[in-house]
Design an enzyme around this catalytic site. Structure first.
Site, PDB file in Angstrom:
ATOM      1  N   ASN A   1     -10.161  -0.347  -0.837  1.00 13.82           N
ATOM      2  CA  ASN A   1      -8.700  -0.260  -0.789  1.00 13.82           C
ATOM      3  C   ASN A   1      -8.144  -0.807  -2.112  1.00 13.82           C
ATOM      4  O   ASN A   1      -8.194  -2.006  -2.353  1.00 13.82           O
ATOM      5  CB  ASN A   1      -8.196  -1.062   0.408  1.00 13.82           C
ATOM      6  CG  ASN A   1      -6.687  -0.981   0.577  1.00 13.82           C
ATOM      7  OD1 ASN A   1      -5.980  -0.487  -0.312  1.00 13.82           O
ATOM      8  ND2 ASN A   1      -6.196  -1.469   1.694  1.00 13.82           N
TER       9      ASN A   1
ATOM     10  N   HIS B   1      -3.698   7.172   2.484  1.00 10.87           N
ATOM     11  CA  HIS B   1      -4.056   5.862   1.925  1.00 10.87           C
ATOM     12  C   HIS B   1      -5.435   5.478   2.448  1.00 10.87           C
ATOM     13  O   HIS B   1      -5.765   5.715   3.612  1.00 10.87           O
ATOM     14  CB  HIS B   1      -2.997   4.840   2.378  1.00 10.87           C
ATOM     15  CG  HIS B   1      -3.351   3.429   2.036  1.00 10.87           C
ATOM     16  ND1 HIS B   1      -3.701   3.039   0.763  1.00 10.87           N
ATOM     17  CD2 HIS B   1      -3.416   2.310   2.813  1.00 10.87           C
ATOM     18  CE1 HIS B   1      -3.965   1.743   0.769  1.00 10.87           C
ATOM     19  NE2 HIS B   1      -3.799   1.282   2.003  1.00 10.87           N
TER      20      HIS B   1
ATOM     21  N   CYS C   1       0.814  -1.218   0.000  1.00 11.88           N
ATOM     22  CA  CYS C   1       0.000   0.000   0.000  1.00 11.88           C
ATOM     23  C   CYS C   1       0.848   1.270   0.000  1.00 11.88           C
ATOM     24  O   CYS C   1       0.320   2.369  -0.178  1.00 11.88           O
ATOM     25  CB  CYS C   1      -0.953   0.001   1.192  1.00 11.88           C
ATOM     26  SG  CYS C   1      -2.130  -1.344   1.064  1.00 11.88           S
TER      27      CYS C   1
HETATM   28  O1  UT7 Z   1      -3.966  -1.320   3.368  1.00  6.89           O
HETATM   29  C1  UT7 Z   1      -2.969  -1.975   4.065  1.00  6.89           C
HETATM   30  C2  UT7 Z   1      -3.121  -1.871   5.495  1.00  6.89           C
HETATM   31  N1  UT7 Z   1      -4.326  -2.516   5.955  1.00  6.89           N
HETATM   32  C3  UT7 Z   1      -5.046  -1.915   6.882  1.00  6.89           C
HETATM   33  O2  UT7 Z   1      -4.732  -0.831   7.283  1.00  6.89           O
HETATM   34  C4  UT7 Z   1      -6.223  -2.664   7.436  1.00  6.89           C
HETATM   35  C5  UT7 Z   1      -6.222  -2.573   8.932  1.00  6.89           C
HETATM   36  N2  UT7 Z   1      -7.287  -3.342   9.580  1.00  6.89           N
HETATM   37  C6  UT7 Z   1      -8.586  -3.038   9.489  1.00  6.89           C
HETATM   38  O3  UT7 Z   1      -8.978  -2.131   8.777  1.00  6.89           O
HETATM   39  C7  UT7 Z   1      -9.558  -3.803  10.361  1.00  6.89           C
HETATM   40  O4  UT7 Z   1      -8.834  -4.537  11.316  1.00  6.89           O
HETATM   41  C8  UT7 Z   1     -10.499  -4.758   9.591  1.00  6.89           C
HETATM   42  C9  UT7 Z   1     -11.478  -3.945   8.759  1.00  6.89           C
HETATM   43  C10 UT7 Z   1      -9.704  -5.677   8.711  1.00  6.89           C
HETATM   44  C11 UT7 Z   1     -11.329  -5.584  10.576  1.00  6.89           C
HETATM   45  O5  UT7 Z   1     -12.054  -4.734  11.466  1.00  6.89           O
HETATM   46  P1  UT7 Z   1     -11.973  -4.931  13.048  1.00  6.89           P
HETATM   47  O6  UT7 Z   1     -12.828  -3.907  13.643  1.00  6.89           O
HETATM   48  O7  UT7 Z   1     -10.515  -4.942  13.434  1.00  6.89           O
HETATM   49  O8  UT7 Z   1     -12.651  -6.321  13.241  1.00  6.89           O
HETATM   50  P2  UT7 Z   1     -12.046  -7.655  13.879  1.00  6.89           P
HETATM   51  O9  UT7 Z   1     -11.100  -8.320  12.943  1.00  6.89           O
HETATM   52  O10 UT7 Z   1     -11.557  -7.365  15.263  1.00  6.89           O
HETATM   53  O11 UT7 Z   1     -13.331  -8.532  14.020  1.00  6.89           O
HETATM   54  C12 UT7 Z   1     -14.396  -8.181  14.923  1.00  6.89           C
HETATM   55  C13 UT7 Z   1     -15.545  -9.127  14.696  1.00  6.89           C
HETATM   56  C14 UT7 Z   1     -15.110 -10.600  14.676  1.00  6.89           C
HETATM   57  O12 UT7 Z   1     -16.156 -11.352  15.252  1.00  6.89           O
HETATM   58  P3  UT7 Z   1     -16.057 -11.853  16.775  1.00  6.89           P
HETATM   59  O13 UT7 Z   1     -14.802 -12.669  16.855  1.00  6.89           O
HETATM   60  O14 UT7 Z   1     -15.979 -10.599  17.608  1.00  6.89           O
HETATM   61  O15 UT7 Z   1     -17.311 -12.641  16.950  1.00  6.89           O
HETATM   62  C15 UT7 Z   1     -15.033 -10.904  13.213  1.00  6.89           C
HETATM   63  O16 UT7 Z   1     -15.241 -12.269  12.948  1.00  6.89           O
HETATM   64  O17 UT7 Z   1     -16.118  -8.871  13.428  1.00  6.89           O
HETATM   65  C16 UT7 Z   1     -16.162 -10.087  12.672  1.00  6.89           C
HETATM   66  N3  UT7 Z   1     -16.026  -9.754  11.278  1.00  6.89           N
HETATM   67  C17 UT7 Z   1     -17.065  -9.454  10.484  1.00  6.89           C
HETATM   68  N4  UT7 Z   1     -18.382  -9.408  10.742  1.00  6.89           N
HETATM   69  C18 UT7 Z   1     -19.192  -9.069   9.707  1.00  6.89           C
HETATM   70  C19 UT7 Z   1     -14.867  -9.645  10.553  1.00  6.89           C
HETATM   71  N5  UT7 Z   1     -15.173  -9.315   9.296  1.00  6.89           N
HETATM   72  C20 UT7 Z   1     -16.526  -9.202   9.223  1.00  6.89           C
HETATM   73  C21 UT7 Z   1     -17.412  -8.867   8.208  1.00  6.89           C
HETATM   74  N6  UT7 Z   1     -18.732  -8.814   8.494  1.00  6.89           N
HETATM   75  N7  UT7 Z   1     -17.004  -8.571   6.956  1.00  6.89           N
END
Ligand code: UT7
Length: 332
Positions: free
Chosen positions: A286, A256, A116
């Site tokens: 993204n 970004h 990125c």
């Molecule tokens: O571009 C390069 C650099 N990349 C980034 O900067 C990305 C950085 N990371 C992020 O933007 C975020 O971490 C994500 C968008 C990838 C994920 O968001 P989050 O708020 O960190 O969610 P999480 O991974 O902590 O997941 C929270 C919950 C989980 O469920 P439980 O374990 O709490 O029951 C996930 O399974 O949300 C669930 N979950 C979803 N639920 C509905 C994860 N993805 C989804 C989804 N829809 N698409």
């Protein structure tokens, strides 16, 4: 004599027609429009559909539009640099393929792999070539077909990414505009938090790597999120302090586009009002190397000569950084 600087003198983009909405994704995996909008801020992304179409096809389309808009002949381009993590193939470079598809013959060039951060790393590389005094017309293409390395059964990543390409022309100037300053950094200790597991020399493609879905991008989202906020904010603040720029002086902060919550948190830490933060993640997701130049392309009509811009990114590697840019022209 004034220092030679590299100025962006033109920009064009290619966006695939197919729009992948949150509703369609909700029918493919267990997710919802509400979750995606609240946690990431994406409504839709573009996907390149069609057999045999690759990153170079998007890059070549953007390049041809750019050359025609600028009235530049392909033979005038002396260097082609391509930022991508989704090259058409491991080799030859996508730079060679885009040049071939665009009729560019008298050149040399190569791909830059910085995930990125690819656009910022490539922009600064182009700037160094131009500042040497030897290069007059450098083509920079930032392009990724992220759909080619996205697992559409994994809800934690498939909602995030889209496909796009942007082409820009860089030329020398002795005016006080163009690429003014940069802080770019890398830290290989992040290599296991955001990566493509197989398909390289470490794990060549095999039935086992395909079965294990190791040709799709993997990320430890939570870890990357935290580091992205702190590194992007720190480096952007450092850039503003180093160049004595305050929020009033700044025309735009162009970050970004990985997650709206990252963008908001970084903007807050920098003390930049929301109306000066460029955001288009809701329409494109993204697009990896293409996010910042897609923002510049959309801003182009409203930008004026001498406008001060801070660009900032974070990505796989880890790689991150900021570039201070003074816009070089008034849009026609
Ligand atoms: O571009 C390069 C650099 N990349 C980034 O900067 C990305 C950085 N990371 C992020 O933007 C975020 O971490 C994500 C968008 C990838 C994920 O968001 P989050 O708020 O960190 O969610 P999480 O991974 O902590 O997941 C929270 C919950 C989980 O469920 P439980 O374990 O709490 O029951 C996930 O399974 O949300 C669930 N979950 C979803 N639920 C509905 C994860 N993805 C989804 C989804 N829809 N698409």
């Amino acid at each position: 004599m004034n220092k030679i600087r590299a100025a962006i003198t033109g920009i064009e983009a290619f966006l695939p027609d197919y729009v992948l909405t949150n509703d369609e994704l909700s029918r493919m995996v267990d997710t919802s429009n509400e979750w995606i909008m609240q946690r990431v801020g994406i409504k839709e992304r573009r996907i390149l559909k069609g057999e045999g179409l690759a990153t170079s096809d998007m890059g070549a389309e953007a390049t041809k539009k750019l050359l025609s808009k600028m009235g530049v002949k392909p033979e005038e381009i002396d260097l082609v640099l391509v930022a991508t993590v989704t090259p058409d193939m491991a080799f030859p470079s996508t730079a060679c393929i885009i040049a071939e598809k665009s009729g560019i013959k008298n050149f040399w060039g190569f791909d830059v792999s910085a995930a990125c951060s690819g656009f910022l790393f490539t922009l600064q590389t182009a700037a160094h070539f131009i500042e040497s005094g030897k290069y007059k017309k450098v083509l920079l293409v930032a392009a990724d077909k992220m759909s080619s390395i996205t697992d559409y059964t994994d809800r934690s990543t498939c909602i995030l990414f889209g496909d796009a390409a942007v082409a820009m022309l860089l030329e020398p100037t002795t005016d006080e505009v163009g690429v003014m300053d940069y802080i770019l950094q890398a830290d290989g200790s992040g290599k296991d938090s955001l990566y493509l597991k197989a398909g390289g020399s470490l794990k060549p493609a095999s039935h086992a790597t395909v079965d294990a879905k190791e040709h799709f991008m993997y990320q430890d989202g939570k870890t990357v999120f935290k580091i992205a906020v702190s590194k992007m904010a720190d480096v952007s603040v450092a850039m503003m302090e180093k160049n004595h720029i305050n929020a009033d002086d700044l025309a735009w902060f162009v970050p970004h586009q990985a997650n709206l919550r990252i963008i908001d948190a970084v903007g807050r830490r920098m003390g930049i009002p929301k109306e000066k933060v460029m955001i288009n993640i809701e329409r494109y997701g993204n697009t990896t190397a293409a996010t910042i130049p897609l923002c510049l392309w959309e801003l182009e009509k409203s930008l004026k000569k001498d406008d001060k811009l801070i660009l900032s990114t974070f990505g796989g590697g880890y790689t991150w950084g900021s570039i201070y840019l003074k816009w070089a022209y008034n849009s026609k």
